[in-house]
Scaffold this motif. Structure first.
Motif: not given
Length: 302
Positions: A49, A54-56, A69-70, A72, A78, A88, A90, A99
């Motif tokens: 992360s 705000e992305r993986m 992922r974005s 995220s 995780n 995950s 959040e 997921t």
């Protein structure tokens, strides 16, 4: 001989765990705060992360780095469940999610007793399928790693029942519960308290006995850090605990003795073992992700 510039050896047992010629490799930089590394052996990749962005991200052994992922939803910690699915925490959604193989997201927990969770931080899955996670307030303290909001819950540690999905508080006396991990035989659960960043409390990790796979008893001190705060950590197959710290990765024996440190140039947030033999330690540290090979192997599964 171990590299004295890379290792701080406090106990001779540490020499059996590290490789003197194995350098610390920076795999990627350019993040804002890296967290939540998780290894996928079946896909031969590492996910982690980058919370403020705000992305993986995803890294593969050929050196390729891509966005997994974005947006995220400000994912932090995780792990994987017994079926190999990504689980995950959040900050943005104030929830724990899974997921699915088709990429869809299943919400596992987002409230307790009718009130929203704070900002789930780290998560582990026991072999019986139960999911255990910490819920400090870091993701709602500002808009940097989530959405600023007032907490609705105390900072508890929770368990999600694998059959009913019921969410139950299992520990209620932490300042800021953070990383957590089961001992290799799953008879104990270790939990970090990072509350000393803002409070006059120990920089410690506590350990609990696991009773009937669902209750925690016999809370006791395991270890304290001499630099920084404990965040994420993992075990090797011999029961040694490898934890993030302010000056690198600290390794503690099963009896709580500090065996040594792997020095890292940035503040470490979390780590995991991976690679085909689970003998490669992947380290998330502030803006970068590092790795180093060890003489031991990680105990996590799958």
């Amino acid at each position: 001989m171990a590299d004295n510039l890379l290792y701080d050896i406090r106990d001779e047992r540490f020499g059996a765990l590290v490789i003197g010629s194995a350098g610390l490799e920076e795999l990627y930089s350019g993040c804002r705060w890296t967290e939540g590394p998780v290894w996928f052996s079946d896909l031969n990749c590492l996910l982690w992360s980058d919370i403020p962005n705000e992305r993986m991200m995803r890294w593969t052994p050929d050196g390729t780095v891509s966005v997994f992922r974005s947006p995220s939803n400000y994912v932090n910690g995780n792990t994987r469940d017994m079926q190999g699915r990504l689980v995950s925490c959040e900050h943005g959604g104030r929830r724990v999610t899974r997921t699915e193989p088709d990429g869809s997201i299943t919400v596992l927990a987002d409230s307790h007793k009718g009130k929203r969770l704070n900002s789930p931080n780290d998560v582990v899955v026991r072999s019986d399928g139960s999911i255990w996670f910490t819920d400090p307030t870091y993701g709602i303290l500002s808009d940097y790693e989530g959405h600023k909001a007032e907490p609705e819950q105390p900072t508890h540690v929770y368990r999600i029942d694998p059959s009913s999905g019921t969410i139950e508080a299992v520990v209620e006396d932490f300042i800021q519960p953070n990383g957590l991990a089961f001992s290799p035989d799953e008879t104990k659960l270790y939990i970090a308290d990072s509350g000393s960043a803002k409070h006059e409390v120990p920089r410690h990790i506590r350990v609990f006995d696991v009773v009937d796979g669902r209750r925690l008893t016999n809370s006791r001190y395991f270890c304290s850090l001499d630099v920084g705060n404990p965040d994420g950590f993992r075990f090797d197959v011999n029961g040694n605990l490898w934890t993030s710290a302010g000056d690198g990765v600290h390794c503690f024996s099963p009896d709580g003795t500090l065996l040594g440190k792997v020095k890292v140039p940035q503040t470490v947030s979390n780590l995991t073992f991976g690679g085909p033999k689970k003998n490669r330690l992947f380290i998330t540290a502030t803006r970068s992700v590092y790795s180093i090979y060890t003489k031991t192997n990680g105990a996590q599964f799958p």
